[in-house]
Scaffold this active site. Structure first.
Site, PDB file in Angstrom:
ATOM      1  N   ASP A 114       0.845  -1.195   0.000  1.00 48.70           N
ATOM      2  CA  ASP A 114       0.000   0.000   0.000  1.00 48.70           C
ATOM      3  C   ASP A 114       0.885   1.251   0.000  1.00 48.70           C
ATOM      4  OD1 ASP A 114      -2.223   1.896   0.950  1.00 48.70           O
ATOM      5  OD2 ASP A 114      -3.284  -0.013   0.939  1.00 48.70           O
ATOM      6  N   ASP A 162      -0.683   1.927  18.252  1.00 49.59           N
ATOM      7  CA  ASP A 162      -1.748   0.926  18.181  1.00 49.59           C
ATOM      8  C   ASP A 162      -1.459  -0.155  17.149  1.00 49.59           C
ATOM      9  OD1 ASP A 162      -4.079  -0.095  19.171  1.00 49.59           O
ATOM     10  OD2 ASP A 162      -5.412   1.355  18.229  1.00 49.59           O
ATOM     11  N   HIS A 213      -3.517   6.018   3.760  1.00 54.34           N
ATOM     12  CA  HIS A 213      -4.307   4.873   3.313  1.00 54.34           C
ATOM     13  C   HIS A 213      -3.786   3.561   3.890  1.00 54.34           C
ATOM     14  CE1 HIS A 213      -5.916   1.960   0.319  1.00 54.34           C
ATOM     15  NE2 HIS A 213      -6.908   2.829   0.185  1.00 54.34           N
ATOM     16  N   ASN A 225      -5.093  -2.833  23.177  1.00 54.64           N
ATOM     17  CA  ASN A 225      -4.248  -2.221  24.204  1.00 54.64           C
ATOM     18  C   ASN A 225      -4.973  -1.182  25.047  1.00 54.64           C
ATOM     19  OD1 ASN A 225      -4.563  -0.271  22.285  1.00 54.64           O
ATOM     20  ND2 ASN A 225      -2.375   0.144  21.980  1.00 54.64           N
ATOM     21  N   VAL A 241      -8.715   1.762  18.518  1.00 50.48           N
ATOM     22  CA  VAL A 241      -9.595   0.735  17.980  1.00 50.48           C
ATOM     23  C   VAL A 241      -8.880  -0.605  18.000  1.00 50.48           C
ATOM     24  CG1 VAL A 241     -10.825   2.355  16.482  1.00 50.48           C
ATOM     25  CG2 VAL A 241      -8.808   1.156  15.609  1.00 50.48           C
ATOM     26  N   ASN A 293     -14.055   0.951  -6.559  1.00 49.57           N
ATOM     27  CA  ASN A 293     -15.143   1.843  -6.148  1.00 49.57           C
ATOM     28  C   ASN A 293     -15.817   2.554  -7.310  1.00 49.57           C
ATOM     29  OD1 ASN A 293     -14.388   1.222  -3.537  1.00 49.57           O
ATOM     30  ND2 ASN A 293     -13.248   3.109  -3.213  1.00 49.57           N
ATOM     31  N   TYR A 308      -8.196 -10.947 -11.348  1.00 46.89           N
ATOM     32  CA  TYR A 308      -7.357 -12.142 -11.415  1.00 46.89           C
ATOM     33  C   TYR A 308      -7.997 -13.273 -10.612  1.00 46.89           C
ATOM     34  CZ  TYR A 308      -3.643  -8.869 -12.897  1.00 46.89           C
ATOM     35  OH  TYR A 308      -2.898  -7.920 -13.549  1.00 46.89           O
ATOM     36  N   VAL A 338      -6.731 -14.431  -6.857  1.00 49.28           N
ATOM     37  CA  VAL A 338      -6.840 -13.624  -5.644  1.00 49.28           C
ATOM     38  C   VAL A 338      -8.242 -13.737  -5.062  1.00 49.28           C
ATOM     39  CG1 VAL A 338      -5.140 -12.008  -6.573  1.00 49.28           C
ATOM     40  CG2 VAL A 338      -7.585 -11.491  -6.815  1.00 49.28           C
ATOM     41  N   SER A 371     -11.395  -0.531  -0.327  1.00 48.46           N
ATOM     42  CA  SER A 371     -10.092  -0.602   0.328  1.00 48.46           C
ATOM     43  C   SER A 371     -10.230  -0.909   1.809  1.00 48.46           C
ATOM     44  CB  SER A 371      -9.352   0.738   0.187  1.00 48.46           C
ATOM     45  OG  SER A 371      -8.653   0.811  -1.013  1.00 48.46           O
TER      46      SER A 371
END
Length: 559
Positions: free
Chosen positions: A150, A159, A180, A193, A197, A284, A297, A300, A373
Site C-alpha cells: 500500500d 496501536d 491509506h 491495548n 480501535v 469503487n 485475477y 486472488v 479498500s
C-alpha cells in the site's frame, strides 16, 4: 494498457539528428551501444519479463550494457526481469532479444478509498460484523504475519505492531505519507491495548510494503517491486497473507498474464505459487470488476463492500459518517464494484464491511473513511485468523492459497445460508438482480452440528411410486437412497433447496416389492445427517375398470 504517469524526453545530440533513417537503422542493426531515437521520441515505462531459466541478474546487466539504459527495478522472485524507461528503439531491441518472454506497458494503479472524517475509539462495527469481536471480547494476534502492499504504514503508531518491509517509491523506511496504508493496517491488526480501535486480528505483525506515493498512486512496476519483496521474504518472515487495497485498469487472460503480456498478473501468480494468499479490493466505480486488476485475477480473493453501521444484522443501524448517508445499513455499498452471478469472477468474490470504517491514521491518530479498500483488510484479517492465533495452528494451516480462498467462501456461505438474517441485501441469499457481491466474510464460530432428522415416512404408495417425507430442525438440502435391500443402490437427485420440510418422489418401482430407504440432509455449513433404515411395500397392480354388456342409445323420437 495505460501509459506511465511520468515520462521523460531524451533529446538527441545534434549530429544524431542529421543521420538518415537508413544510417540510424544500420547503427541499430550492427549493435552499437545505446538506443538511437528521434528528437521527439520519449521514454515510457515497461516491465521486461525473461523466459523461464534465464539468470535474471546477469541478463539484466548484459542488456543494460548493450542497449544503454539503467533498470529502475530488478525482479528475481515473483518475476525474472526488470522495469525500465525505454525509448522506441531500445524497446524494439529488447523485444527482439530471444531471452525475453514478453514486455508489459507500465500502468498506474491507485489506492481505493474515500474522504476521511471523524476519529473514534471502539471495537468498530465492521470488526464485530465479521465475527471477530463483540462489544466485550476480541480475537488475538494471528500466527501468520501479513504484508500490507500500500502507501506504507506509520511505523511508530502505538496501536500497531508494524515493521518496515520495503519502500519501492523512494527507498528507506516504508513510512506512510498518505494515510491509506496505515488505515488498512489498523483494520487488520490494531492492538487490543485499551486505546483507539481493535483490528480483526489484534496485534498481528504487519509488514509495510510501500508501492504508492503520497498522492495515492504508483506504477505496476513499483507494485511488482513490492510483490517481489514479499515473495522473496515470505518464508523467512512468516508472511502468509498480503492485502492489496489498490487497483487499475486491465483484465484477466486466464493464463497468469502469459497470453496478454501482463507482468503484474504473472508476478501475483508466482507469488501465490510460493504460498501467499492475496486479498484485494474490488474497486469503487459501481461497475463490474472484470475490467480492473488485480481484482479480476482468478488467483486472488476479491472483496466487495457492504455497509454496516452497528455491528449487527437487521438493517437498523444509523450512519456515523457522511458517506453513510448515501448507503443503507446491511446493504451492498452503492459505490462498490461487483461481478455477475455465474461469472468466472464470482468464484473468488467475497464481501466485507466498507462504509464508515474507523481505523488508525498517521500521527497516532484515527480516521473514518469508506471504500472497498476498507472492506479488503477486514477479510485479510479473517484469513490471517484462519492460520491460527497466538502461535497455534488454525484451519488454514497447510492449505494452498486456492484452498484458503475456497475455505473463506465456504465459511461465509455456510454462515449466511444457515442464518439468512445474518446477511445483507446484495448477498446470494438476498440478490439484487444479477449483481454478485458474495457472502459476508465470517471469522466467528462455525456450525459443526449436523441437522436432526425426524418424522420420516412414506406416503402415496402405489404399485410403482411413493413419496418420502421428513423434517429437519434447521434448513438443509435433501436426498433419498433406496433399493430392494439395505444396500440401496439407487439415489434421487439432490434437492439443493434449503428447507426444514422435505418431500421426495420415487418412481419406476416394481409392484408388490419391499423397498428399503433412508434420507440424507446436509446443512449450509456442510454438516451431513443420515437417517436409519426404513421400509415400505408397493401395492399390487390394479386392473383398469372393465365394462361388460352393451349400451344402446335411447331411440330417437319421431314426431
Amino acid at each position: 494498457m495505460s501509459s506511465p504517469r511520468f515520462v521523460r524526453s531524451i533529446g538527441a545530440p545534434l549530429p544524431r539528428r542529421l543521420l538518415s533513417f537508413a544510417l540510424a537503422a544500420l547503427l541499430v542493426n550492427v549493435g552499437l551501444s545505446g538506443g538511437y531515437a528521434s528528437a521527439n521520441d520519449v521514454t515510457k515505462g515497461y516491465i521486461v519479463v525473461f523466459r523461464t531459466g534465464v539468470a535474471a541478474g546477469a541478463k539484466t546487466d548484459e542488456v543494460e550494457r548493450r542497449i544503454g539504459f539503467a533498470a529502475e527495478f530488478r525482479y528475481a522472485s515473483a518475476l525474472q526481469g526488470f522495469a525500465a524507461h525505454l525509448n522506441s528503439v531500445q524497446l524494439a531491441r529488447v523485444r527482439a532479444d530471444p531471452d525475453v518472454a514478453f514486455v508489459s506497458d507500465e500502468r498506474v494503479l491507485h489506492t481505493i478509498g474515500s474522504v476521511p472524517i471523524a476519529a473514534g475509539d471502539s471495537a468498530p462495527p465492521g470488526v464485530r460484523r465479521v465475527g471477530a469481536a463483540t462489544t466485550t471480547t476480541v480475537r488475538e494476534a494471528s500466527t501468520s504475519n501479513v504484508a500490507v502492499i500500500d502507501s506504507g504504514i506509520d511505523l511508530s503508531h502505538s496501536d500497531l505492531n508494524a515493521v518496515n518491509g520495503k519502500n519501492c517509491i523512494s527507498g528507506g523506511n516504508a513510512k506512510d505519507d498518505n494515510g491509506h496504508g496505515t488505515h488498512v493496517a489498523g483494520t487488520i491488526g490494531a492492538k487490543n491495548n485499551g486505546a483507539g480501535v481493535v483490528g480483526v486480528a489484534p496485534g498481528t505483525k504487519l509488514y509495510a510494503v510501500k508501492v504508492v506515493n503520497a498522492q495515492g498512486s504508483g506504477t505496476d512496476a513499483q507494485v511488482i517491486c513490492g510483490i517481489d519483496w514479499v515473495t522473496a521474504n515470505a518464508a523467512a518472515l512468516g508472511i502468509k497473507v498480503a492485502n492489496m487495497s489498490l487497483g487499475g485498469s486491465g483484465a484477466d487472460d486466464g493464463n497468469c498474464g502469459n497470453s496478454n503480456g501482463d507482468a503484474l498478473h504473472r508476478a501475483i501468480c508466482n507469488s501465490v505459487a510460493a504460498g501467499i494468499t492475496y486479498v484485494v479490493a474490488a474497486g469503487n466505480s459501481s461497475e463490474d470488476f472484470s475490467a480492473d486488476v488485480p481484482a479480476s485475477y482468478n488467483e486472488v480473493l476479491t472483496v466487495t463492500a457492504m455497509s454496516d453501521f452497528d455491528g449487527l444484522p437487521g438493517g437498523a443501524g444509523s450512519p456515523s459518517c457522511g458517506d453513510g448517508y448515501f448507503e443503507e445499513d446491511d446493504s451492498a455499498a452503492g459505490f462498490g464494484n461487483f461481478t455477475t452471478a455465474g461469472s468466472a469472477d464470482a468464484v473468488h468474490a467475497i464481501a466485507g464491511p466498507g462504509v464508515c470504517i474507523q481505523s488508525t491514521w498517521p500521527g497516532n491518530r484515527y480516521q473514518t473513511i469508506s471504500g472497498t479498500s476498507m472492506a479488503s483488510p477486514h477479510v485479510a484479517g479473517v484469513v490471517a485468523l484462519c492460520f491460527g492465533e497466538k502461535g497455534a495452528t488454525g484451519p488454514c494451516t497447510g492449505l494452498t492459497p486456492a484452498q484458503v480462498i475456497a475455505k473463506m467462501r465456504t465459511n461465509a456461505a455456510g454462515h449466511g445460508a444457515s442464518d439468512p438474517s445474518s446477511g445483507f441485501v446484495g448477498d446470494p441469499s438476498h440478490p439484487i438482480d444479477v449483481y454478485y457481491y458474495g457472502y459476508l466474510a465470517w471469522a466467528g464460530a462455525l456450525d459443526t452440528v449436523a441437522p436432526v432428522i425426524s418424522a420420516v415416512s412414506a406416503t402415496g404408495i402405489t404399485h410403482e411410486a411413493a413419496r418420502i417425507n421428513w423434517t429437519t430442525n434447521e434448513n438443509a438440502d435433501g436426498q433419498v437412497e433406496y433399493g430392494t435391500t439395505a444396500a440401496y443402490g439407487s439415489t434421487t437427485p439432490l434437492n439443493t433447496t434449503f428447507a426444514t420440510s422435505h418431500a421426495v418422489d420415487l418412481s419406476g418401482l416394481t409392484p408388490t416389492t419391499l423397498y428399503h430407504y433412508r434420507v440424507k440432509s446436509r446443512d449450509p455449513s456442510g454438516n451431513l445427517s443420515t437417517s436409519g433404515d426404513f421400509t415400505f411395500t408397493t401395492t399390487v397392480v390394479r386392473a383398469d375398470l372393465a365394462l361388460t354388456g352393451t349400451v344402446s342409445p335411447e331411440p330417437a323420437a319421431v314426431g
